[in-house]
Design a protein around this motif. Structure first.
Motif, mmCIF file in Angstrom:
data_model
loop_
_atom_site.group_PDB
_atom_site.id
_atom_site.type_symbol
_atom_site.label_atom_id
_atom_site.label_comp_id
_atom_site.label_asym_id
_atom_site.label_seq_id
_atom_site.Cartn_x
_atom_site.Cartn_y
_atom_site.Cartn_z
ATOM 1 N N VAL A 137 42.437 38.149 31.084
ATOM 2 C CA VAL A 137 43.096 37.796 32.350
ATOM 3 C C VAL A 137 44.015 38.938 32.819
ATOM 4 O O VAL A 137 43.973 39.333 33.989
ATOM 5 C CB VAL A 137 43.825 36.429 32.240
ATOM 6 N N PRO A 138 44.818 39.546 31.918
ATOM 7 C CA PRO A 138 45.656 40.666 32.393
ATOM 8 C C PRO A 138 44.828 41.856 32.909
ATOM 9 O O PRO A 138 45.321 42.647 33.707
ATOM 10 C CB PRO A 138 46.464 41.079 31.156
ATOM 11 N N LEU A 139 43.557 41.960 32.455
ATOM 12 C CA LEU A 139 42.719 43.081 32.923
ATOM 13 C C LEU A 139 42.305 42.904 34.391
ATOM 14 O O LEU A 139 41.875 43.853 35.033
ATOM 15 C CB LEU A 139 41.473 43.236 32.044
ATOM 16 N N CYS A 140 42.448 41.672 34.928
ATOM 17 C CA CYS A 140 42.180 41.470 36.366
ATOM 18 C C CYS A 140 43.209 42.243 37.199
ATOM 19 O O CYS A 140 43.010 42.458 38.395
ATOM 20 C CB CYS A 140 42.255 39.993 36.749
ATOM 21 N N ARG A 141 44.331 42.615 36.578
ATOM 22 C CA ARG A 141 45.360 43.404 37.282
ATOM 23 C C ARG A 141 45.381 44.847 36.779
ATOM 24 O O ARG A 141 46.353 45.563 36.959
ATOM 25 C CB ARG A 141 46.744 42.774 37.071
ATOM 26 N N CYS A 142 44.284 45.242 36.145
ATOM 27 C CA CYS A 142 44.181 46.617 35.634
ATOM 28 C C CYS A 142 44.216 47.606 36.804
ATOM 29 O O CYS A 142 43.790 47.281 37.909
ATOM 30 C CB CYS A 142 42.868 46.701 34.848
ATOM 31 N N SER A 143 44.711 48.812 36.562
ATOM 32 C CA SER A 143 44.898 49.763 37.676
ATOM 33 C C SER A 143 43.579 50.314 38.229
ATOM 34 O O SER A 143 43.568 50.859 39.328
ATOM 35 C CB SER A 143 45.787 50.926 37.222
ATOM 36 N N TYR A 144 42.482 50.201 37.497
ATOM 37 C CA TYR A 144 41.220 50.756 38.004
ATOM 38 C C TYR A 144 40.458 49.650 38.752
ATOM 39 O O TYR A 144 40.007 48.653 38.159
ATOM 40 C CB TYR A 144 40.376 51.330 36.857
ATOM 41 N N GLY A 145 40.327 49.822 40.059
ATOM 42 C CA GLY A 145 39.787 48.778 40.932
ATOM 43 C C GLY A 145 38.453 48.181 40.471
ATOM 44 O O GLY A 145 38.331 46.953 40.338
ATOM 45 N N PRO A 146 37.409 49.010 40.215
ATOM 46 C CA PRO A 146 36.118 48.416 39.860
ATOM 47 C C PRO A 146 36.172 47.563 38.582
ATOM 48 O O PRO A 146 35.472 46.546 38.481
ATOM 49 C CB PRO A 146 35.221 49.656 39.664
ATOM 50 N N TYR A 147 37.001 47.948 37.626
ATOM 51 C CA TYR A 147 37.130 47.156 36.386
ATOM 52 C C TYR A 147 37.870 45.848 36.695
ATOM 53 O O TYR A 147 37.448 44.762 36.297
ATOM 54 C CB TYR A 147 37.881 47.983 35.338
ATOM 55 N N ALA A 148 38.969 45.964 37.433
ATOM 56 C CA ALA A 148 39.778 44.777 37.745
ATOM 57 C C ALA A 148 38.928 43.743 38.502
ATOM 58 O O ALA A 148 38.971 42.547 38.194
ATOM 59 C CB ALA A 148 40.993 45.194 38.580
ATOM 60 N N ARG A 149 38.129 44.208 39.457
ATOM 61 C CA ARG A 149 37.338 43.260 40.261
ATOM 62 C C ARG A 149 36.245 42.612 39.418
ATOM 63 O O ARG A 149 35.959 41.425 39.560
ATOM 64 C CB ARG A 149 36.771 43.967 41.494
ATOM 65 N N ALA A 150 35.636 43.400 38.516
ATOM 66 C CA ALA A 150 34.608 42.814 37.634
ATOM 67 C C ALA A 150 35.239 41.730 36.764
ATOM 68 O O ALA A 150 34.631 40.684 36.498
ATOM 69 C CB ALA A 150 33.987 43.900 36.753
ATOM 70 N N MET A 151 36.488 41.968 36.341
ATOM 71 C CA MET A 151 37.123 41.030 35.420
ATOM 72 C C MET A 151 37.431 39.684 36.060
ATOM 73 O O MET A 151 37.485 38.666 35.366
ATOM 74 C CB MET A 151 38.414 41.640 34.851
ATOM 75 N N ILE A 152 37.607 39.662 37.379
ATOM 76 C CA ILE A 152 37.936 38.381 38.029
ATOM 77 C C ILE A 152 36.788 37.395 37.825
ATOM 78 O O ILE A 152 36.969 36.260 37.391
ATOM 79 C CB ILE A 152 38.235 38.600 39.529
ATOM 80 N N ARG A 153 35.581 37.854 38.095
ATOM 81 C CA ARG A 153 34.426 36.968 37.941
ATOM 82 C C ARG A 153 34.183 36.640 36.461
ATOM 83 O O ARG A 153 33.882 35.507 36.105
ATOM 84 C CB ARG A 153 33.205 37.653 38.551
ATOM 85 N N ILE A 154 34.336 37.649 35.626
ATOM 86 C CA ILE A 154 34.098 37.434 34.195
ATOM 87 C C ILE A 154 35.053 36.362 33.665
ATOM 88 O O ILE A 154 34.658 35.455 32.929
ATOM 89 C CB ILE A 154 34.242 38.765 33.422
ATOM 90 N N CYS A 155 36.313 36.442 34.070
ATOM 91 C CA CYS A 155 37.299 35.472 33.545
ATOM 92 C C CYS A 155 36.979 34.053 33.996
ATOM 93 O O CYS A 155 37.177 33.101 33.245
ATOM 94 C CB CYS A 155 38.712 35.865 33.974
ATOM 95 N N LYS A 156 36.463 33.910 35.233
ATOM 96 C CA LYS A 156 36.098 32.556 35.690
ATOM 97 C C LYS A 156 35.013 31.996 34.789
ATOM 98 O O LYS A 156 35.039 30.835 34.393
ATOM 99 C CB LYS A 156 35.602 32.596 37.138
ATOM 100 N N GLU A 157 34.036 32.836 34.450
ATOM 101 C CA GLU A 157 32.931 32.357 33.621
ATOM 102 C C GLU A 157 33.391 32.120 32.173
ATOM 103 O O GLU A 157 32.979 31.151 31.533
ATOM 104 C CB GLU A 157 31.760 33.344 33.712
ATOM 105 N N GLU A 158 34.265 32.990 31.685
ATOM 106 C CA GLU A 158 34.772 32.819 30.315
ATOM 107 C C GLU A 158 35.530 31.502 30.183
ATOM 108 O O GLU A 158 35.542 30.868 29.132
ATOM 109 C CB GLU A 158 35.733 33.958 29.912
ATOM 110 N N SER A 159 36.165 31.109 31.271
ATOM 111 C CA SER A 159 36.946 29.888 31.241
ATOM 112 C C SER A 159 36.008 28.682 31.040
ATOM 113 O O SER A 159 36.293 27.776 30.245
ATOM 114 C CB SER A 159 37.732 29.832 32.541
ATOM 115 N N PHE A 160 34.854 28.722 31.721
ATOM 116 C CA PHE A 160 33.835 27.675 31.489
ATOM 117 C C PHE A 160 33.342 27.739 30.044
ATOM 118 O O PHE A 160 33.162 26.701 29.390
ATOM 119 C CB PHE A 160 32.687 27.841 32.506
ATOM 120 N N HIS A 161 33.175 28.928 29.517
ATOM 121 C CA HIS A 161 32.688 29.061 28.138
ATOM 122 C C HIS A 161 33.669 28.419 27.149
ATOM 123 O O HIS A 161 33.277 27.743 26.208
ATOM 124 C CB HIS A 161 32.519 30.546 27.762
ATOM 125 N N GLN A 162 34.946 28.669 27.395
ATOM 126 C CA GLN A 162 35.947 28.132 26.469
ATOM 127 C C GLN A 162 35.973 26.602 26.548
ATOM 128 O O GLN A 162 35.988 25.917 25.532
ATOM 129 C CB GLN A 162 37.319 28.731 26.826
#
Ligand code: BYC
Length: 338
Positions: free
Chosen positions: A160-185
């Motif tokens: 979740v903190p990586l969604c605020r990472c300083s590198y835009g393409p990584y931060a944006r990828a992490m937003i979607r990933i975290c939503k899906e990880e939340s379903f996984h958990q």
């Protein structure tokens, strides 16, 4: 090269340098970069960035991508053995999500100028790391629930903190990933809740899985801050927003309460609430085990890598066919335009 990467950008400083005498010095580029970080702006693919920042991002994002695709393997083992159609559909969706996460992350890393072929070669030749957690075996169906609850739970805490990472393409990828990880958990926790309301044998199976996965899950956060070789720079650059130890503590604090709801015990005799700290104290982590697993000597390292290399080699004909098709289509379009 088989890749869906965009064309690699000409770095901004080279573009401006090519325009004539008004070039910025390295120090001025650095000052602009630092000011962007201070303002909390994203650094984007075509922006100037220090080489060390680029290198650490490629290292972390590619390791993260490798973890996602290697992470498909322990769970993939159970797709044909899921106990019901519903559980099979959920597990299939989860494993596919992980393949998707790998693809977003490889694409994010490619924006930094490293090709997917280079990254995969590093994985297949054992030069690149992937998360230690995926070198442990999945012995029973309860392991699948525990991976969802603990492994995806630890992953979300870290990501979740990586969604605020300083590198835009990584931060944006992490937003979607975290939503899906939340379903996984959530699906993992729910699946364990069902087992815990079942027979004594099912409850024992869950407890055994928790006993095996608890300590490796705590290792996912990386070494203690004092031994984290990359942590200082990553925090300075706003790649990591929270250190390894603080994230591990947040995970323990959240998980102890969830374990009570499930009715399982966590295998740590030193686990106790510390009123003064406002956190749960926990026992020492076996860092020798962590180092052995990261160094290639965990229970399943060889098997995981061999499976990945075989999948890559078996897929060569698909990549060849896709390239041959692309070449034919290009030739057709050129003929039509002539
Ligand atoms: N396993 O300086 P440090 C998932 C390495 S997948 C292996 O603190 P850093 C999921 C570290 O790379 C979960 N190696 O490093 C998928 C470094 O070595 P190098 C993956 C580890 O980067 C499917 C050295 O130890 N998540 O969610 O500042 C199903 C010293 O460490 C590990 C990510 O990748 C480890 N556990 O911090 C279910 C998240 N820990 O590279 C779930 C993104 C450390 O110098 N990554 N090492 O040779 C991160 O947040 C950070 O890279 C880490 C490590 C917190 C992991």
């Amino acid at each position: 090269m088989y890749t869906q990467a965009m064309d690699l950008p000409t770095p901004a400083h080279e573009q401006i340098a090519a325009r004539g005498p008004m070039t910025l010095t390295e120090r001025e580029w650095q000052a602009q970069f630092d000011a962007k970080l201070d303002r909390g702006d994203f650094i984007e693919a075509k922006d100037w960035m220090p080489d060390a920042y680029r290198r650490t991002l490629v290292r972390q994002i590619s390791q993260h991508a490798h973890s996602e695709i290697v992470g498909m393997l322990p769970e993939g083992n159970w797709i044909t053995r899921a106990p019901s159609l519903k559980r099979k559909a959920i597990l299939l969706a989860k494993v596919q999500d992980e393949g998707g996460h790998g693809l977003y992350l490889y694409a994010a890393a490619e924006t930094l100028g490293t090709s997917r072929d280079e990254m995969l070669d590093a994985l297949h030749t054992g030069r690149a790391k992937y998360s230690s957690i995926f070198n442990y075996p999945t012995l029973t169906w309860a392991d699948i629930g525990v991976i969802g609850w603990l492994v995806d739970g630890a992953a979300i805490m870290n990501q979740v903190p990586l969604c605020r990472c300083s590198y835009g393409p990584y931060a944006r990828a992490m937003i979607r990933i975290c939503k899906e990880e939340s379903f996984h958990q959530r699906q993992g926790f729910e699946s364990l809740l069902v087992l815990m309301r079942g027979t004594q044998a099912q409850r024992d199976m869950v407890q055994d899985a928790v006993n095996r996965w608890w300590w490796p899950s705590l290792m996912m956060f990386g070494p203690p801050d004092g031994e984290s070789t990359n942590g200082g720079d990553s925090m300075k650059w706003g790649i990591k927003r929270i250190g390894n130890d603080a994230l591990r503590q947040k995970f323990v604090d959240a998980t102890v309460e969830q374990a009570k709801v499930l009715g399982v015990s966590l295998p740590d005799p030193d686990l106790r609430w510390n009123e003064a700290r406002g956190h749960w104290d926990f026992g020492p982590i076996d860092w020798d085990e962590f180092k052995a697993v990261v160094g290639g000597h965990g229970p399943c390292n060889k098997e995981r890598l061999a499976t990945r290399v075989k999948a890559w080699n078996d897929g060569a004909w698909v990549r060849d066919a896709a390239l041959a098709h692309a070449r034919k289509r290009e030739a057709r379009e050129q003929r039509a335009a002539a």
